[in-house]
Design an enzyme around this catalytic site. Structure first.
Site, PDB file in Angstrom:
ATOM      1  N   THR A  87      41.379  31.329  35.494  1.00 21.58           N
ATOM      2  CA  THR A  87      41.218  32.751  35.183  1.00 21.58           C
ATOM      3  C   THR A  87      41.444  33.572  36.447  1.00 21.58           C
ATOM      4  O   THR A  87      40.924  33.232  37.516  1.00 21.58           O
ATOM      5  CB  THR A  87      39.822  33.047  34.603  1.00 21.58           C
ATOM      6  OG1 THR A  87      39.715  32.419  33.322  1.00 21.58           O
ATOM      7  CG2 THR A  87      39.602  34.543  34.422  1.00 21.58           C
ATOM      8  N   PHE A  97      40.664  36.920  38.351  1.00 23.10           N
ATOM      9  CA  PHE A  97      39.705  38.014  38.439  1.00 23.10           C
ATOM     10  C   PHE A  97      40.242  39.076  39.395  1.00 23.10           C
ATOM     11  O   PHE A  97      40.994  38.759  40.318  1.00 23.10           O
ATOM     12  CB  PHE A  97      38.361  37.519  38.986  1.00 23.10           C
ATOM     13  CG  PHE A  97      37.576  36.663  38.032  1.00 23.10           C
ATOM     14  CD1 PHE A  97      36.503  37.195  37.326  1.00 23.10           C
ATOM     15  CD2 PHE A  97      37.895  35.334  37.853  1.00 23.10           C
ATOM     16  CE1 PHE A  97      35.772  36.409  36.454  1.00 23.10           C
ATOM     17  CE2 PHE A  97      37.164  34.533  36.983  1.00 23.10           C
ATOM     18  CZ  PHE A  97      36.099  35.075  36.284  1.00 23.10           C
TER      19      PHE A  97
END
Length: 296
Positions: free
Chosen positions: A191, A193
């Site tokens: 992921t 960020f």
């Protein structure tokens, strides 16, 4: 804080009190203690004071209100794509992106007992990233606001037929048994960020490669997008992300979220952005920040 499951409340209150004493060190994140965003805050910004927030809006508001110096927000996942609503929330927040961080995502199935399990709670993103695992075992995916909150909720329920999918640290925080590690379908699952603050970074102060992020809407004329993007190609500016999304219900206003390698002030980037301006209704800069992972 009343929206958190009871097992998470004491941790949330303790972390919020620490952040209130030193708001400049506080980093707001969406989720309960033990969420992937909590992990990202601790890894990306060592020494920070993580501040749990129930929603993305709450995390952004904490920075705008001065209760936190920064926020860290997931923007996209390598397996499941864009995180819902983020493309709307970032431009409207008035905050600037000042950093990025790539977090390898590993999830565990956890519960109060040994199973069998009829359902598993987690954030919709995590459920999507584990859908093959769940389907193979006949476990029904059940949506919850965040991964660690799901673990706290399962602990609160005390129902041995219910499980949660969450980071392993959540099992330790909420007294759950880890049934199986690495339940994500893709083990290179990552992921991205972004870190947000009230003030942008001066591009001239960034040493090394940088990313510039902005959103724009093209004019309603033939080949507008083609013309708007042409300046990046002719000036040799590497565009690493271009994603469209609809604003409003008319389906007539398409906006684009864009990442480029480079900074305003670089002649090639300035020429490309100037050409974009001729064909765009508006261009809104979201931030220039150090590149954390090479694109290409």
């Amino acid at each position: 804080m009343q929206s958190y499951p009871a097992p998470a409340l004491a941790l949330v209150e303790s972390m919020a009190a620490a952040a209130a004493r030193e708001p400049a060190r506080a980093v707001a994140f969406q989720g309960a203690p033990g969420a992937n965003s909590h992990r990202a805050a601790m890894e990306a910004l060592p020494g920070c004071l993580p501040l749990p927030c129930f929603s993305f809006e709450d995390a952004l508001d904490a920075v705008k209100d001065g209760r936190a110096g920064q926020a860290i927000i997931p923007i996209e996942n390598s397996q499941h794509g864009r995180v819902a609503d983020i493309h709307f929330l970032l431009p409207e927040s008035g905050l600037s992106i000042v950093g990025e961080y790539f977090l390898p995502i590993h999830a565990a199935l956890m519960a109060t007992g040994d199973g069998p399990f009829t359902g598993a709670y987690s954030h919709p993103q995590a459920l999507g990233q584990s859908r093959h695992f769940l389907r193979a075992r006949g476990i029904v995916p059940l949506s919850y606001a965040d991964t660690a909150g799901a673990a706290a909720y399962v602990a609160e329920l005390g129902d041995p037929s219910m499980a949660a999918i969450a980071p392993r640290i959540a099992a330790e925080l909420y007294g759950l048994k880890v049934i199986e590690d690495n339940v994500e379908d893709a083990h290179d699952n990552t992921t991205r960020f972004v870190v947000l603050a009230r003030e942008p970074i001066d591009p001239a102060r960034i040493a090394g490669p940088a990313i510039t992020t902005f959103v724009f809407e093209v004019r309603n004329i033939p080949a507008a997008l083609y013309k708007a993007l042409g300046g990046f190609a002719t000036n040799g500016v590497n565009m690493t992300k271009l994603e469209s999304y609809q604003r409003g219900a008319s389906f007539a206003a398409t906006e684009f979220f864009c990442d480029i390698v480079g900074t305003p002030g670089d002649p090639a980037v300035d020429r490309a952005l100037e050409e974009l301006g001729f064909f765009a209704k508006h261009v809104r800069m979201l931030g220039t920040y150090p590149l954390q992972r090479e694109r290409g």
